[in-house]
Write a protein that holds these residues in place. Structure first.
Motif, PDB file in Angstrom:
ATOM      1  N   ALA A   1       0.710  -1.307  -0.010  1.00  9.18           N
ATOM      2  CA  ALA A   1       0.065  -0.031   0.015  1.00  9.18           C
ATOM      3  C   ALA A   1       0.829   1.432  -0.037  1.00  9.18           C
ATOM      4  O   ALA A   1       0.616   2.276  -0.715  1.00  9.18           O
ATOM      5  N   ALA A   2       2.126   1.291   0.836  1.00 12.20           N
ATOM      6  CA  ALA A   2       2.659   2.591   0.844  1.00 12.20           C
ATOM      7  C   ALA A   2       3.557   2.675  -0.374  1.00 12.20           C
ATOM      8  O   ALA A   2       3.630   3.999  -0.914  1.00 12.20           O
ATOM      9  N   THR A   3       3.977   1.557  -1.042  1.00 17.41           N
ATOM     10  CA  THR A   3       4.491   1.752  -2.496  1.00 17.41           C
ATOM     11  C   THR A   3       3.585   2.463  -3.548  1.00 17.41           C
ATOM     12  O   THR A   3       4.026   3.309  -4.414  1.00 17.41           O
ATOM     13  N   VAL A   4       2.558   1.789  -3.514  1.00 16.65           N
ATOM     14  CA  VAL A   4       1.371   2.190  -4.315  1.00 16.65           C
ATOM     15  C   VAL A   4       1.052   3.686  -4.153  1.00 16.65           C
ATOM     16  O   VAL A   4       1.000   4.476  -5.001  1.00 16.65           O
ATOM     17  N   GLU A   5       0.815   4.224  -2.851  1.00 15.72           N
ATOM     18  CA  GLU A   5       0.753   5.571  -2.556  1.00 15.72           C
ATOM     19  C   GLU A   5       1.851   6.363  -2.903  1.00 15.72           C
ATOM     20  O   GLU A   5       1.368   7.464  -3.575  1.00 15.72           O
TER      21      GLU A   5
ATOM     22  N   ASN B   1      -9.022   6.419  -2.440  1.00 17.15           N
ATOM     23  CA  ASN B   1      -8.178   7.150  -1.339  1.00 17.15           C
ATOM     24  C   ASN B   1      -7.137   7.520  -1.631  1.00 17.15           C
ATOM     25  O   ASN B   1      -6.339   8.346  -1.139  1.00 17.15           O
ATOM     26  N   LEU B   2      -6.712   7.345  -3.040  1.00 20.66           N
ATOM     27  CA  LEU B   2      -5.300   7.591  -3.494  1.00 20.66           C
ATOM     28  C   LEU B   2      -5.312   8.810  -4.197  1.00 20.66           C
ATOM     29  O   LEU B   2      -4.207   9.699  -4.658  1.00 20.66           O
ATOM     30  N   PHE B   3      -6.618   9.549  -4.427  1.00 17.16           N
ATOM     31  CA  PHE B   3      -6.712  10.881  -5.099  1.00 17.16           C
ATOM     32  C   PHE B   3      -7.646  11.653  -4.394  1.00 17.16           C
ATOM     33  O   PHE B   3      -8.316  11.420  -3.432  1.00 17.16           O
ATOM     34  N   GLY B   4      -7.453  13.069  -4.384  1.00 14.75           N
ATOM     35  CA  GLY B   4      -7.971  14.186  -3.881  1.00 14.75           C
ATOM     36  C   GLY B   4      -9.533  14.363  -4.386  1.00 14.75           C
ATOM     37  O   GLY B   4      -9.781  13.713  -5.326  1.00 14.75           O
ATOM     38  N   GLU B   5     -10.104  15.406  -3.810  1.00 22.40           N
ATOM     39  CA  GLU B   5     -11.477  15.691  -4.104  1.00 22.40           C
ATOM     40  C   GLU B   5     -11.698  16.068  -5.554  1.00 22.40           C
ATOM     41  O   GLU B   5     -12.779  15.949  -6.246  1.00 22.40           O
ATOM     42  N   GLU B   6     -10.664  16.886  -6.084  1.00 22.23           N
ATOM     43  CA  GLU B   6     -10.839  17.585  -7.207  1.00 22.23           C
ATOM     44  C   GLU B   6     -10.892  16.331  -8.377  1.00 22.23           C
ATOM     45  O   GLU B   6     -11.349  16.414  -9.283  1.00 22.23           O
ATOM     46  N   HIS B   7      -9.981  15.401  -7.980  1.00 22.43           N
ATOM     47  CA  HIS B   7     -10.021  14.272  -9.049  1.00 22.43           C
ATOM     48  C   HIS B   7     -11.273  13.787  -9.042  1.00 22.43           C
ATOM     49  O   HIS B   7     -11.605  13.080 -10.068  1.00 22.43           O
TER      50      HIS B   7
ATOM     51  N   SER C   1      -4.516  10.306 -15.552  1.00 20.96           N
ATOM     52  CA  SER C   1      -4.972   9.606 -14.221  1.00 20.96           C
ATOM     53  C   SER C   1      -6.379   9.489 -14.065  1.00 20.96           C
ATOM     54  O   SER C   1      -7.011   8.348 -13.947  1.00 20.96           O
ATOM     55  N   VAL C   2      -7.226  10.479 -14.632  1.00 20.67           N
ATOM     56  CA  VAL C   2      -8.810  10.492 -14.596  1.00 20.67           C
ATOM     57  C   VAL C   2      -9.236   9.131 -15.356  1.00 20.67           C
ATOM     58  O   VAL C   2     -10.135   8.533 -15.151  1.00 20.67           O
ATOM     59  N   VAL C   3      -8.712   9.223 -16.576  1.00 21.46           N
ATOM     60  CA  VAL C   3      -9.154   8.284 -17.723  1.00 21.46           C
ATOM     61  C   VAL C   3      -9.067   6.903 -17.183  1.00 21.46           C
ATOM     62  O   VAL C   3      -9.481   6.078 -17.264  1.00 21.46           O
ATOM     63  N   ALA C   4      -7.753   6.511 -16.752  1.00 25.14           N
ATOM     64  CA  ALA C   4      -7.290   5.426 -16.182  1.00 25.14           C
ATOM     65  C   ALA C   4      -8.190   4.788 -15.143  1.00 25.14           C
ATOM     66  O   ALA C   4      -8.570   3.665 -15.021  1.00 25.14           O
ATOM     67  N   VAL C   5      -8.556   5.810 -14.175  1.00 20.22           N
ATOM     68  CA  VAL C   5      -9.265   5.643 -12.985  1.00 20.22           C
ATOM     69  C   VAL C   5     -10.681   5.031 -13.412  1.00 20.22           C
ATOM     70  O   VAL C   5     -11.554   4.178 -13.106  1.00 20.22           O
ATOM     71  N   ALA C   6     -11.256   5.912 -14.330  1.00 23.11           N
ATOM     72  CA  ALA C   6     -12.541   5.486 -14.758  1.00 23.11           C
ATOM     73  C   ALA C   6     -12.816   4.146 -15.696  1.00 23.11           C
ATOM     74  O   ALA C   6     -13.508   3.313 -15.420  1.00 23.11           O
ATOM     75  N   VAL C   7     -11.445   3.792 -16.434  1.00 21.72           N
ATOM     76  CA  VAL C   7     -11.551   2.606 -17.108  1.00 21.72           C
ATOM     77  C   VAL C   7     -11.373   1.146 -16.180  1.00 21.72           C
ATOM     78  O   VAL C   7     -12.241   0.351 -16.128  1.00 21.72           O
TER      79      VAL C   7
END
Length: 268
Positions: A40-44, A249-255, A223-229
């Motif tokens: 988890a730490a490495t991913v973050e 949890n890896l992304f902020g509210e704007e994302h 990043s947004v496209v990747a998360v959506a897919v």
């Protein structure tokens, strides 16, 4: 001679290249290998670093789309990405090479002050972007002649492409290794820890390639496209609920706001 940048000029028109030696190909089939497992730490940390890098690039957003439309480059860009994908299939290049080449093409076009783009100019930038991306992502790579065997209306001398590489690299301030929706998706898939990850990446990559060709998807950061897919795939596999929190949890509210818009865009 058409001007490329304010202080740079196009090197030459298209011509028939001299013969080049063939290099051993770095073979990749349609199988996408998973990234090594990460805690988890490495991913973050990886996501944080990639988001910071992503913020340095501007080849996405409504302004970029408006730019392409204003320069009559929408069809040319679509044809360029199609050519990149076809060349990857023909020469067994890695998927990361194609996503990187498309990013390089987009960023360079956006950085230039050229008002009119001839067909040969677009093709020269496309070949150059693929050459640069191959050098960064492939262990060994085809010759420039191999790149130009199919799908182009013009061919360019080896020297012309090499000199064009220098112009592109200078325009991009030598920052070539930009993050892509593909590189983000690899980290996100590793986050889920699901079995059958390689099959999952194959499906996700196909979707990302479709999005790479889609003009409206350029409104969103990689990043947004990747998360959506990735989330769309997880929902299809009834695995969304158990993974949604880990990913978001890896992304902020704007994302998260942009993600909702992107998901709505994916539906049309």
């Amino acid at each position: 001679m058409d001007h490329l940048l304010c202080d740079e000029s196009w090197l030459s028109g298209p011509s028939t290249p001299e013969p080049f030696p063939n290099f051993r190909l770095n073979i990749h089939d349609d199988h996408v290998e998973m990234s090594p497992a990460m805690d988890a730490a490495t991913v973050e940390e990886a996501i944080s670093m990639d988001l910071e890098k992503e913020s340095c690039f501007s080849n996405h957003g409504d302004k970029f789309i408006e730019f392409l439309v204003s320069k009559n480059l929408t069809d040319a860009r679509f044809q360029t990405v199609q050519w990149l994908i076809q060349t990857r299939n023909r020469l067994n290049l890695s998927f990361e090479t194609i996503f990187s080449a498309a990013s390089c093409f987009d960023r360079f076009v956006y950085a230039t002050s050229c008002n009119e783009w001839s067909k040969w100019m677009v093709e020269l930038v496309a070949v150059t972007a693929l050459s640069i991306a191959s050098k960064f992502n492939e262990v060994s790579f085809p010759s420039l002649e191999d790149f130009q065997m199919e799908g182009l209306n013009h061919m360019f001398h080896h020297k012309t492409v090499l000199e064009m590489e220098l112009i592109v690299l200078k325009a991009l301030e030598w920052r070539v290794n930009s993050v892509t929706s593909f590189s983000f998706s690899q980290i996100l898939v590793a986050t889920t820890g699901m079995g059958g990850g390689d099959i999952m990446m194959n499906r996700i990559t196909d979707h990302l390639l479709d999005d790479l060709c889609d003009l409206k998807m350029l409104a969103y950061a990689p990043s947004v496209v990747a998360v959506a897919v990735v989330l769309d795939f997880l929902e299809e596999k009834a695995a969304l609920e158990e993974n949604l929190g880990k990913i978001m949890n890896l992304f902020g509210e704007e994302h998260k706001v942009k993600l909702k818009c992107c998901e709505n865009c994916e539906m049309y």
